[in-house]
Write an enzyme that holds these catalytic residues in place. Structure first.
Site, short mmCIF file in Angstrom:
data_model
loop_
_atom_site.label_atom_id
_atom_site.label_comp_id
_atom_site.label_asym_id
_atom_site.label_seq_id
_atom_site.Cartn_x
_atom_site.Cartn_y
_atom_site.Cartn_z
N SER A 219 0.80 -1.22 0.00
CA SER A 219 0.00 0.00 0.00
C SER A 219 0.84 1.27 0.00
CB SER A 219 -0.95 0.00 1.20
OG SER A 219 -0.24 -0.15 2.41
N ASP B 45 -3.00 8.09 7.96
CA ASP B 45 -3.97 7.30 8.70
C ASP B 45 -3.22 6.45 9.72
OD1 ASP B 45 -2.88 5.19 7.25
OD2 ASP B 45 -4.59 4.95 5.92
N HIS C 181 -0.26 4.68 7.23
CA HIS C 181 0.43 5.24 6.07
C HIS C 181 0.90 6.67 6.27
CE1 HIS C 181 -2.43 2.11 4.58
NE2 HIS C 181 -1.30 1.70 4.01
#
Length: 347
Positions: free
Chosen positions: A32, A313, A316
């Site tokens: 991600s 978040d 990340h």
């Protein structure tokens, strides 16, 4: 080659070209940290194709797990290339300037990320790259051009964090040293496959300081901003990367392997945020599930001054930190070694 069953939606991906390309293409393998939409069409909970993700990105919520650009986007801009499109969302036949195979929640090991649904593990990603090399690119360029295209392009691997977060910490079946060895062996095998398929300029990133993530650190409220024993387990892997880089470079002819020392930059930004113009190194910028330990709550309003935060978040980084790491890697040999991206394009 193991078949990877995917649905390819034939849509166009618009990216800016920032100048005359310094290399033919940029190929991305990862999680991600650099996924830009591959998970959008996979049956998984690990998606970021909704507001406020992408709030500062020109194309809005594309599937990037941050508020704006990623390290890979900044690399592409420096190289004068369009942002490599996600393989699944646009189809590999659409791009001669690179492809992004990265998949959120997945990792180096095939079982990592399975609890979220379908994702592309590292072997899956290299299988897709093999399909690109053997089936898609030959339709567009001849064999001589293909060989030059592959050997002069840049390949970036940013993966492994999920192996520790959702695999090692979740199962507790490994010792830190044996787990690190397993990851090193597995990533080495897949990197060698990329070399055998024609790749020569290959960059491998360290795993992030997972003990500092809001997702992890808030479970240990008395540990301070970082759980150092958890960071040490990642160090078991990261310490094995320089010898791996040296070994691969010496045994694979005409290869250029580069280590991205991203862990140290991220850790320093957390410990000394003001040094980088940051002020909040422990809280997520967006309103996140689980009291700030998970992903952003859809359609929620994030913090106003996003350039001052380390974390977007619960997992990340913000665009600001992506920019800091990428700019250092482009020109600083202590961050990207033994050569920087700036050096690599001149070889």
């Amino acid at each position: 080659m193991e078949e990877v069953m995917i649905f390819v939606c034939m849509v166009f991906f618009v990216s800016p070209i920032w100048g005359n390309p310094l290399v033919p293409a940029l190929y991305l393998f990862g999680d991600s940290s650099i996924d830009n939409g591959n998970n959008n069409l996979l049956p998984t909970l690990a998606r970021a194709n909704f507001f406020p993700y992408g709030i500062d990105f020109a194309l809005a919520s594309t599937g990037r797990f941050t508020n704006g650009k990623t390290i890979a986007d900044y690399f592409a801009e420096y190289l004068g290339l369009p942002y490599p499109p996600p393989y699944i969302s646009v189809g590999s036949s659409r791009s001669l300037t690179g492809i992004n195979y990265a998949s959120a929640s997945c990792g180096i090991l095939p079982e990592t990320g399975a609890n979220f649904g379908r994702c592309l593990n590292l072997r899956d990603q290299v299988n897709l790259f093999q399909n690109t090399v053997e089936n898609d690119l030959p339709v567009m360029i001849n064999s001589i051009e293909l060989s030059e295209h592959l050997s002069n392009s840049i390949y970036v691997f940013i993966i492994g964090t999920n192996d520790y977060i959702s695999n090692y910490l979740g199962t507790k079946t490994y010792q830190s040293i044996s787990f690190a060895e397993l990851l090193i062996t597995t990533i080495s095998d897949q990197v060698k496959r990329v070399y055998e398929l024609g790749g020569r300029n290959i960059m491998i990133s360290e795993i992030r300081p997972v003990g500092c993530m809001p997702r992890i650190s808030r479970v240990y409220p008395h540990a301070g901003p970082c759980v150092e024993e958890l960071n040490q387990m990642v160090t078991c892997f990261n310490q094995r990367l320089p010898p791996l880089i040296k070994n691969l470079t010496s045994t694979l002819p005409a290869s250029n392997f580069v280590l991205i020392r991203s862990n140290s930059i991220e850790y320093d930004a957390i410990r000394n945020p003001s040094k980088y113009g940051l002020s909040d190194a422990s809280n997520p910028c967006c309103r996140s599930w689980g009291n700030g330990t998970e992903g952003c709550i859809p359609l929620s309003a994030p913090c106003q001054d996003r350039s001052r935060y380390v974390y977007w978040d619960g997992y990340h980084l913000t665009q600001t930190v992506h920019s800091i790491i990428s700019s250092q890697c482009i020109s600083n040999r202590s961050v990207c070694s033994p050569v920087t991206i700036e050096d690599l394009v001149k070889i």
